[in-house]
Design a protein around this motif. Structure first.
Motif, short mmCIF file in Angstrom:
data_model
loop_
_atom_site.label_atom_id
_atom_site.label_comp_id
_atom_site.label_asym_id
_atom_site.label_seq_id
_atom_site.Cartn_x
_atom_site.Cartn_y
_atom_site.Cartn_z
N ARG A 56 0.85 -1.20 0.00
CA ARG A 56 0.00 0.00 0.00
C ARG A 56 0.88 1.25 0.00
N PRO A 57 0.36 2.37 -0.48
CA PRO A 57 1.14 3.62 -0.45
C PRO A 57 1.38 4.06 1.01
N PHE A 58 2.60 4.41 1.31
CA PHE A 58 2.95 4.80 2.68
C PHE A 58 2.26 6.09 3.09
N VAL A 59 2.17 7.05 2.18
CA VAL A 59 1.55 8.34 2.51
C VAL A 59 0.10 8.13 2.95
N ALA A 60 -0.63 7.29 2.23
CA ALA A 60 -2.03 7.03 2.59
C ALA A 60 -2.11 6.37 3.97
N TRP A 61 -1.20 5.46 4.24
CA TRP A 61 -1.18 4.80 5.55
C TRP A 61 -0.88 5.82 6.66
N ALA A 62 0.12 6.66 6.44
CA ALA A 62 0.49 7.68 7.43
C ALA A 62 -0.65 8.69 7.61
N MET A 63 -1.34 9.02 6.53
CA MET A 63 -2.49 9.94 6.64
C MET A 63 -3.60 9.34 7.49
N GLY A 64 -3.80 8.04 7.40
CA GLY A 64 -4.78 7.37 8.25
C GLY A 64 -4.43 7.52 9.72
N ILE A 65 -3.16 7.38 10.03
CA ILE A 65 -2.71 7.56 11.42
C ILE A 65 -2.89 9.02 11.83
N ALA A 66 -2.57 9.95 10.93
CA ALA A 66 -2.74 11.37 11.23
C ALA A 66 -4.22 11.69 11.49
#
Length: 174
Positions: free
Chosen positions: A55-65
């Motif tokens: 999965r794209p890391f940015v999308a994963w990090a945005m979910g955490i944000a």
């Protein structure tokens, strides 16, 4: 630094500007923005082993944000206690009872109440807004009854001093 930590750091460094822009757009308080972003970075690093590289890391990090912003918004909602008219009336009555000779100055009470923050505001709301006794307040907040009583006493003294300052100022005394 091991490869796992190095990879997490590299991916976070690339995603951080996007995540930061999101946090800035969602959190209005400047100092809270930094805290939320820092909490997001910590959460990303702590949960990196659950990241799916497919999965794209940015999308994963945005979910955490998004989760961190939600937590922040829940926290500030709980912290913002607004006195309604009934609470003000009950507080004024309590002050009149405790300080009958100062009742003409009770018009300053609203301004002094607006200056209360955090726990002081919450204690006033519970005591005068909901008419809870100190022991009930103590149970609901996980405090001792004596601590609540002392805190309420200090809050009443703080409000009295605020009213007295306003009265002195209005009379032209420093």
């Amino acid at each position: 630094m091991d490869d796992h930590t190095r990879q997490a750091t590299r991916l976070w460094t690339l995603a951080q500007p996007v995540v930061s822009a999101f946090v800035v757009s969602a959190v209005r308080d400047f100092t809270a923005r930094d805290d939320v972003l820092q909490e997001t970075a910590v959460a990303v690093m702590e949960s990196f082993d659950r990241y799916d590289p497919q999965r794209p890391f940015v999308a994963w990090a945005m979910g955490i944000a998004q989760n961190q912003v939600r937590l922040y918004l829940r926290r500030i909602q709980r912290d913002r206690l607004v006195f309604d008219e009934d609470v003000l009336v009950q507080l004024a009555a309590a002050f009149e009872e405790a300080f009958p000779e100062q009742s003409p100055s009770l018009g300053f009470l609203r301004g002094c109440l607006d200056q209360l923050e955090g726990r002081a505001r919450e204690l006033c709301e519970l005591r005068y807004g909901r008419d809870l006794k100190p022991t009930a307040i103590a149970e609901s907040l996980g405090m001792s009854g004596n601590t609540v009583s002392k805190a309420l006493q200090r809050i009443r003294e703080q409000l009295r001093a605020c009213i007295e300052r306003k009265v002195s100022f209005e009379k032209g005394m420093p």
